[in-house]
Design a protein around this motif. Sequence first.
Motif, PDB file in Angstrom:
ATOM      1  N   LEU A  21      10.632   4.935   9.521  1.00 25.24           N
ATOM      2  CA  LEU A  21      10.527   4.171   8.645  1.00 25.24           C
ATOM      3  C   LEU A  21       8.799   3.888   8.523  1.00 25.24           C
ATOM      4  O   LEU A  21       8.625   3.624   7.328  1.00 25.24           O
ATOM      5  CB  LEU A  21      11.103   2.772   8.869  1.00 25.24           C
ATOM      6  N   SER A  22       8.327   3.455   9.818  1.00 21.85           N
ATOM      7  CA  SER A  22       6.952   3.245   9.647  1.00 21.85           C
ATOM      8  C   SER A  22       6.004   4.486   9.047  1.00 21.85           C
ATOM      9  O   SER A  22       5.084   3.978   8.244  1.00 21.85           O
ATOM     10  CB  SER A  22       6.414   2.918  11.256  1.00 21.85           C
ATOM     11  N   THR A  43      -1.695  -6.396   8.044  1.00 22.16           N
ATOM     12  CA  THR A  43      -2.695  -5.178   8.101  1.00 22.16           C
ATOM     13  C   THR A  43      -4.171  -5.731   8.486  1.00 22.16           C
ATOM     14  O   THR A  43      -4.290  -6.958   8.647  1.00 22.16           O
ATOM     15  CB  THR A  43      -2.832  -5.033   6.368  1.00 22.16           C
ATOM     16  N   THR A  44      -4.911  -4.736   8.466  1.00 23.86           N
ATOM     17  CA  THR A  44      -6.220  -5.111   8.939  1.00 23.86           C
ATOM     18  C   THR A  44      -7.425  -4.414   8.030  1.00 23.86           C
ATOM     19  O   THR A  44      -6.930  -3.517   7.464  1.00 23.86           O
ATOM     20  CB  THR A  44      -6.382  -4.591  10.504  1.00 23.86           C
ATOM     21  N   LYS A  52     -10.273  -1.585   1.763  1.00 26.02           N
ATOM     22  CA  LYS A  52      -9.282  -0.848   2.432  1.00 26.02           C
ATOM     23  C   LYS A  52      -8.359  -1.723   3.451  1.00 26.02           C
ATOM     24  O   LYS A  52      -8.984  -2.490   4.075  1.00 26.02           O
ATOM     25  CB  LYS A  52      -9.491   0.478   3.421  1.00 26.02           C
ATOM     26  N   LYS A  53      -6.912  -1.540   3.496  1.00 25.51           N
ATOM     27  CA  LYS A  53      -6.197  -2.229   4.317  1.00 25.51           C
ATOM     28  C   LYS A  53      -5.210  -1.126   4.928  1.00 25.51           C
ATOM     29  O   LYS A  53      -4.786  -0.515   4.533  1.00 25.51           O
ATOM     30  CB  LYS A  53      -5.086  -3.033   3.252  1.00 25.51           C
ATOM     31  N   ASN A  54      -5.547  -1.300   6.236  1.00 29.13           N
ATOM     32  CA  ASN A  54      -4.967  -0.601   7.183  1.00 29.13           C
ATOM     33  C   ASN A  54      -3.388  -0.926   7.718  1.00 29.13           C
ATOM     34  O   ASN A  54      -3.371  -2.135   8.184  1.00 29.13           O
ATOM     35  CB  ASN A  54      -5.538  -0.277   8.489  1.00 29.13           C
ATOM     36  N   PRO A  55      -2.561  -0.231   7.589  1.00 26.07           N
ATOM     37  CA  PRO A  55      -0.931  -0.580   7.970  1.00 26.07           C
ATOM     38  C   PRO A  55      -0.972  -0.615   9.407  1.00 26.07           C
ATOM     39  O   PRO A  55      -0.030   0.196  10.083  1.00 26.07           O
ATOM     40  CB  PRO A  55      -0.052   0.200   7.275  1.00 26.07           C
ATOM     41  N   ASP A  56      -1.749  -1.390  10.206  1.00 24.69           N
ATOM     42  CA  ASP A  56      -1.774  -1.147  11.605  1.00 24.69           C
ATOM     43  C   ASP A  56      -0.207  -1.610  12.280  1.00 24.69           C
ATOM     44  O   ASP A  56      -0.097  -0.702  13.368  1.00 24.69           O
ATOM     45  CB  ASP A  56      -2.796  -2.275  12.402  1.00 24.69           C
ATOM     46  N   LEU A  60       1.275   1.016  14.906  1.00 26.70           N
ATOM     47  CA  LEU A  60       1.505   0.641  16.390  1.00 26.70           C
ATOM     48  C   LEU A  60       2.952   0.956  16.795  1.00 26.70           C
ATOM     49  O   LEU A  60       3.306   1.695  17.840  1.00 26.70           O
ATOM     50  CB  LEU A  60       1.214  -0.902  16.492  1.00 26.70           C
ATOM     51  N   ILE A  61       3.907   0.798  15.894  1.00 28.40           N
ATOM     52  CA  ILE A  61       5.339   0.951  16.063  1.00 28.40           C
ATOM     53  C   ILE A  61       5.441   2.593  16.312  1.00 28.40           C
ATOM     54  O   ILE A  61       6.264   3.017  17.137  1.00 28.40           O
ATOM     55  CB  ILE A  61       6.185   0.258  14.922  1.00 28.40           C
TER      56      ILE A  61
END
Length: 227
Positions: A21-22, A43-44, A52-56, A60-61
């Motif tokens: 899913l991630s 996000t970061t 830019k928006k990183n789906p951190d 991580l998951i």
Amino acid sequence: RDFCIELCAALSTCMMHLSRLSEEIILWCSWEFKFIELDDAFTTGSSIMPQKKNPDVTELIRGKTGRVYGDLNTLLVMMKGIPLAYDKDMQEDKEAIFDAVDTLELCLRTVTPMLATMTPLPANMRRAAAKGFINATDCADYLTKKGMPFRDAYKCTGTMVAACIAADKTLEELTLDEFKQYSDLFEEDVYHAIDLTTCCEGRTSYGGPTKASVLKQIELVKEKLQA
């Protein structure tokens, strides 16, 4: 320690699905897809690109899934060479099983509000679906229903799709005159036949993409969760 191994196997399976899913979320957030947008809380920002928006969270998951797999492997290796009855090796179960439980719990606590605050972008999804020519089969079926042999309808539709790709168009964007350049069987009703909603609603088999089928599957899942 079979109960620990079986629990950790279930935790690993759950993490595997969370990781998949991630990966979907990461792809859908990218500029190439842009199907969804995550809330800023999940996000970061980029160190050099302000837009830019990183789906951190999802990254991580995805990474922590390997950690839980490692916990399961730890338990399996711990048990593989010991004789019957209790051996001191078994004390090594604590770190692995506690870590696996804690990791999954943390991931579930994080992914739940992330999905709840996620914003879908249906216009982008609709555009991508049209660009994918998923209605090409329906176009060929349309010609077949008008009397053209399917092998000829297949070839005709394939030629149309190739021309659309070269012109950066979708089948729906062709004019009726352009349709008739390929076959006189095309009439105004072709636009209804190749409409993406029509294509989805026409596939009524169990588990298919019709709205009623999707809503039914959602209800089934809710019933299982409540049970």
